[in-house]
Design a protein around this motif. Structure first.
Motif, PDB file in Angstrom:
ATOM      1  N   ALA A   1       0.898  -1.156   0.157  1.00 21.87           N
ATOM      2  CA  ALA A   1       0.053   0.105   0.022  1.00 21.87           C
ATOM      3  C   ALA A   1       1.009   1.333  -0.015  1.00 21.87           C
ATOM      4  N   GLN A   2       1.861   1.293   0.675  1.00 21.22           N
ATOM      5  CA  GLN A   2       3.034   2.610   0.842  1.00 21.22           C
ATOM      6  C   GLN A   2       3.456   2.663  -0.409  1.00 21.22           C
ATOM      7  N   THR A   3       3.835   1.574  -1.331  1.00 17.32           N
ATOM      8  CA  THR A   3       4.476   1.486  -2.686  1.00 17.32           C
ATOM      9  C   THR A   3       3.260   2.143  -3.674  1.00 17.32           C
ATOM     10  N   TYR A   4       2.184   1.813  -3.378  1.00 14.99           N
ATOM     11  CA  TYR A   4       1.112   2.292  -4.531  1.00 14.99           C
ATOM     12  C   TYR A   4       1.021   3.775  -4.086  1.00 14.99           C
ATOM     13  N   LEU A   5       0.959   4.316  -2.883  1.00 13.42           N
ATOM     14  CA  LEU A   5       0.898   5.647  -2.495  1.00 13.42           C
ATOM     15  C   LEU A   5       1.784   6.602  -3.224  1.00 13.42           C
ATOM     16  N   GLU A   6       3.360   5.983  -3.074  1.00 16.58           N
ATOM     17  CA  GLU A   6       4.394   6.837  -3.591  1.00 16.58           C
ATOM     18  C   GLU A   6       4.583   6.657  -5.165  1.00 16.58           C
ATOM     19  N   GLU A   7       3.824   5.613  -5.815  1.00 15.72           N
ATOM     20  CA  GLU A   7       3.871   5.452  -7.239  1.00 15.72           C
ATOM     21  C   GLU A   7       2.837   6.374  -7.994  1.00 15.72           C
ATOM     22  N   GLY A   8       1.855   6.718  -7.101  1.00 12.45           N
ATOM     23  CA  GLY A   8       0.643   7.662  -7.741  1.00 12.45           C
ATOM     24  C   GLY A   8      -0.178   7.327  -8.747  1.00 12.45           C
ATOM     25  N   ASN A   9      -0.101   6.098  -9.250  1.00  9.64           N
ATOM     26  CA  ASN A   9      -1.175   5.580 -10.286  1.00  9.64           C
ATOM     27  C   ASN A   9      -1.826   4.624  -9.739  1.00  9.64           C
ATOM     28  N   HIS A  10      -2.247   4.466  -8.345  1.00  6.21           N
ATOM     29  CA  HIS A  10      -3.002   3.551  -7.710  1.00  6.21           C
ATOM     30  C   HIS A  10      -3.980   4.333  -6.894  1.00  6.21           C
ATOM     31  N   PHE A  11      -5.041   3.810  -6.965  1.00  3.59           N
ATOM     32  CA  PHE A  11      -6.296   4.550  -6.429  1.00  3.59           C
ATOM     33  C   PHE A  11      -7.342   3.867  -5.624  1.00  3.59           C
ATOM     34  N   TRP A  12      -7.989   4.225  -4.894  1.00  5.57           N
ATOM     35  CA  TRP A  12      -8.771   3.253  -3.857  1.00  5.57           C
ATOM     36  C   TRP A  12      -9.921   3.001  -4.571  1.00  5.57           C
ATOM     37  N   ASN A  13     -10.481   1.844  -4.474  1.00  3.82           N
ATOM     38  CA  ASN A  13     -11.572   1.217  -5.347  1.00  3.82           C
ATOM     39  C   ASN A  13     -12.832   1.749  -4.751  1.00  3.82           C
ATOM     40  N   SER A  14     -13.509   2.617  -5.028  1.00  4.07           N
ATOM     41  CA  SER A  14     -14.765   3.165  -4.434  1.00  4.07           C
ATOM     42  C   SER A  14     -16.086   2.107  -4.241  1.00  4.07           C
ATOM     43  N   GLY A  15     -16.126   1.278  -5.121  1.00  5.56           N
ATOM     44  CA  GLY A  15     -17.377   0.762  -5.323  1.00  5.56           C
ATOM     45  C   GLY A  15     -18.473   1.544  -6.096  1.00  5.56           C
ATOM     46  N   MET A  16     -18.232   2.447  -6.628  1.00  5.29           N
ATOM     47  CA  MET A  16     -19.108   3.286  -7.417  1.00  5.29           C
ATOM     48  C   MET A  16     -18.911   2.899  -8.730  1.00  5.29           C
ATOM     49  N   PHE A  17     -19.915   2.925  -9.672  1.00  6.71           N
ATOM     50  CA  PHE A  17     -20.002   2.375 -11.008  1.00  6.71           C
ATOM     51  C   PHE A  17     -20.936   2.966 -12.009  1.00  6.71           C
ATOM     52  N   CYS A  18     -20.733   3.119 -13.220  1.00  6.71           N
ATOM     53  CA  CYS A  18     -21.685   3.804 -14.128  1.00  6.71           C
ATOM     54  C   CYS A  18     -21.569   3.106 -15.598  1.00  6.71           C
ATOM     55  N   PHE A  19     -22.873   2.821 -15.803  1.00  3.77           N
ATOM     56  CA  PHE A  19     -22.636   2.084 -17.319  1.00  3.77           C
ATOM     57  C   PHE A  19     -24.319   1.940 -17.821  1.00  3.77           C
ATOM     58  N   LYS A  20     -24.489   1.520 -18.987  1.00  2.00           N
ATOM     59  CA  LYS A  20     -25.532   1.367 -19.782  1.00  2.00           C
ATOM     60  C   LYS A  20     -26.098  -0.124 -19.308  1.00  2.00           C
ATOM     61  N   ALA A  21     -27.332   0.049 -19.127  1.00  2.00           N
ATOM     62  CA  ALA A  21     -27.867  -1.407 -18.562  1.00  2.00           C
ATOM     63  C   ALA A  21     -27.601  -2.599 -19.407  1.00  2.00           C
ATOM     64  N   SER A  22     -27.512  -2.345 -21.100  1.00  2.46           N
ATOM     65  CA  SER A  22     -27.520  -3.280 -21.924  1.00  2.46           C
ATOM     66  C   SER A  22     -26.006  -3.804 -22.056  1.00  2.46           C
ATOM     67  N   VAL A  23     -24.926  -2.681 -22.031  1.00  2.00           N
ATOM     68  CA  VAL A  23     -23.440  -3.056 -21.807  1.00  2.00           C
ATOM     69  C   VAL A  23     -23.158  -3.990 -20.762  1.00  2.00           C
ATOM     70  N   PHE A  24     -23.737  -3.704 -19.578  1.00  2.00           N
ATOM     71  CA  PHE A  24     -23.508  -4.495 -18.146  1.00  2.00           C
ATOM     72  C   PHE A  24     -24.021  -5.939 -18.335  1.00  2.00           C
ATOM     73  N   LEU A  25     -25.258  -6.041 -18.971  1.00  2.00           N
ATOM     74  CA  LEU A  25     -25.675  -7.271 -19.061  1.00  2.00           C
ATOM     75  C   LEU A  25     -25.222  -8.278 -20.003  1.00  2.00           C
ATOM     76  N   ASP A  26     -24.631  -7.527 -21.195  1.00  2.00           N
ATOM     77  CA  ASP A  26     -23.817  -8.238 -22.386  1.00  2.00           C
ATOM     78  C   ASP A  26     -22.654  -8.677 -21.828  1.00  2.00           C
ATOM     79  N   GLU A  27     -21.886  -7.777 -20.957  1.00  2.00           N
ATOM     80  CA  GLU A  27     -20.430  -8.102 -20.448  1.00  2.00           C
ATOM     81  C   GLU A  27     -20.566  -8.959 -19.398  1.00  2.00           C
ATOM     82  N   LEU A  28     -21.670  -9.180 -18.493  1.00  2.00           N
ATOM     83  CA  LEU A  28     -21.870  -9.889 -17.440  1.00  2.00           C
ATOM     84  C   LEU A  28     -22.254 -11.396 -18.029  1.00  2.00           C
ATOM     85  N   GLN A  29     -23.008 -11.508 -19.104  1.00  2.00           N
ATOM     86  CA  GLN A  29     -23.409 -12.789 -19.758  1.00  2.00           C
ATOM     87  C   GLN A  29     -22.066 -13.345 -20.378  1.00  2.00           C
TER      88      GLN A  29
END
Length: 465
Positions: A178-206
């Motif tokens: 985690a300290q390495t990620y902080l120093e590298e600067g290109n790693h971010f906390w995964n917030s659990g928020m998402f945005c997508f079209k319903a159709s795209v999500f269902l196609d990819e999940l299938q």
């Protein structure tokens, strides 16, 4: 646009405040209201600006709490998806997408958000949402990364390029990584928020998690649907694989983009993080209560009682009517282990507080023994309990305020303040408040078994039979 609010979490790391019938997102943990109401209010501006509507995905036992809190926040909810069994975020989002495609449009954009996060800086938040919507219009599945403020080991991380492309997801790393990620600067906390079209999500999940997709299709199509909610079939829910959206899809799809959220964010997943949001005295003690702290530093204190401390430091003290938690700061992650133990030995302590909320009002257990229990029951105006009976207890009701209409067997009884009635074991009965103010009664239960599951509902306005 559909704003899908995920309310299925149980918040076990905040026990004894958070319990299955009043989980973290609905508990009154902030002076500004619950996390759920804050989530609604934070996203309410999108209703007008993006012609959006709210969709709530919750456990069916929390349906009426969500309704009440949305009403108090003066936010209209257009639809609910009620899970009988929680199966993690992948099935929840699949059900959300199926419902959205069915009720609105298969290409409707869904903004999927946890209900229990704290976000500050609304302008930066709205900017990130707009960026995500533009990606979603171009058929991407969008996730949100948060700029890390510390080498936090309790969050997942997303490795993201400047163009928004995602290189890798990493589950909770150790302190060194985690300290390495902080120093590298290109790693971010995964917030659990998402945005997508319903159709795209269902196609990819299938494509990448067909078992989840197929099981959700069957469960959704065979569920109880009406204009307000869809209650997912419980037997078919059992057959849905339990898996997070990251494992089921986000780590596999080639259509992922990441938007970096440059705003203050916390999932408030522990008492340590809740401590940061509470007012503190000059010694760093966080509390919303009247306390006297002598030679005591950096403690988190919550109690309905007056609290005095002497010579303690770095402690978490949470005192409820039926439970007391004492823990060292930095070790509260082990609370989930306590909850696991309690589910085996004292399951009621993980499910419900002494005050429990029901669609018709609430009750508070005032006193309890092996063969008697005393409750205060509050029935909201124009509400009534189910027509029911009990096999193991007799009940005595005394009206404290308001007026009660009581059905007891073949009799209809009207009671006002300081009047009472008796309900013998096995007799059909119902309590109703036809008035304009709350009905408050004292209920005295006497019997060999006093569990809440000794209720046989014959009729119920809230379809809990």
């Amino acid at each position: 646009m559909t704003i899908a609010i995920l309310c299925g979490g149980s918040g076990t790391r905040l026990w004894p405040l958070s319990r299955s019938l009043l989980p973290k997102q609905f508990a009154p943990l902030l002076e500004s209201g619950s996390f759920f109401t804050q989530t609604l209010l934070r996203n309410a501006p999108l209703i007008k600006s993006h012609n959006a509507h709210f969709q709530i995905i919750a456990n069916e036992v929390n349906y009426f709490i969500a309704q009440d809190q949305a009403k108090q926040a003066k936010v209209e909810i257009q639809s609910y998806i009620l899970e009988t069994i929680g199966k993690n975020t992948a099935p929840a989002l699949c059900l959300s997408a199926l419902d959205t495609a069915f009720k609105y449009d298969k290409d409707e954009i869904i903004l999927a958000l946890p209900s229990d996060h704290l976000i500050k800086d609304s302008k930066a938040y709205q900017k990130a949402i707009q960026e995500a919507i533009e990606y979603a219009k171009n058929d991407y599945l969008v996730t949100f990364g948060i700029k890390p403020k510390s080498p936090h080991t309790g969050y997942g991380y997303i490795e993201c390029e400047k163009n928004g492309n995602v290189k890798k997801f990493t589950e909770k790393p150790d302190q060194k990584l985690a300290q390495t990620y902080l120093e590298e600067g290109n790693h971010f906390w995964n917030s659990g928020m998402f945005c997508f079209k319903a159709s795209v999500f269902l196609d990819e999940l299938q494509r990448y998690s067909k078992k989840v997709y197929d099981a959700c299709i069957v469960a959704y199509e065979n569920s109880d649907h009406n204009e307000i909610y869809t209650r997912i079939n419980s037997e078919l829910s059992e057959k849905i694989p339990e898996i997070s959206i990251d494992y089921a899809l986000m780590e596999k799809s080639k259509k992922i983009k990441c938007v970096i959220g440059d705003f203050s964010w916390s999932d408030v997943g522990s008492f340590e993080s809740l401590n940061d949001e509470w007012p503190k005295d000059t010694q760093g003690n966080a509390s919303r209560n009247d306390i006297i702290a002598k030679n005591s530093e950096n403690n988190f204190i919550l109690s309905d009682k007056f609290v005095a401390t002497i010579g303690i430091k770095d402690l978490i003290i949470v005192d409820t009517n039926d439970s007391l938690l004492l823990a060292k700061k930095g070790e509260s992650q082990a609370i989930k282990d306590i909850v696991t133990e309690l589910k085996k030995t004292r399951p009621e302590l993980t499910q419900i507080h002494t005050t429990a909320y029901r669609p018709w009002g609430s009750y508070t257990v005032l006193l309890e023994s092996s063969n008697y229990k005393i409750k205060q029951i509050i029935v909201k105006p124009k509400c009534r309990l189910s027509l029911q009976k009990h096999f193991h207890r007799n009940e005595h009701w005394v009206v404290v305020s308001g007026s009660a209409n009581v059905k007891s067997g073949d009799k209809e009884i009207f009671l006002k303040a300081n009047e009472s009635t008796y309900i013998p074991m096995g007799q059909l009965h119902r309590l109703e408040n036809q008035g304009k103010i709350d009905l408050v009664i004292i209920e005295i239960q006497v019997g060999e078994y006093l569990g809440e599951d000794d209720i046989v509902r014959i009729e119920d306005d809230f379809r809990r039979c």
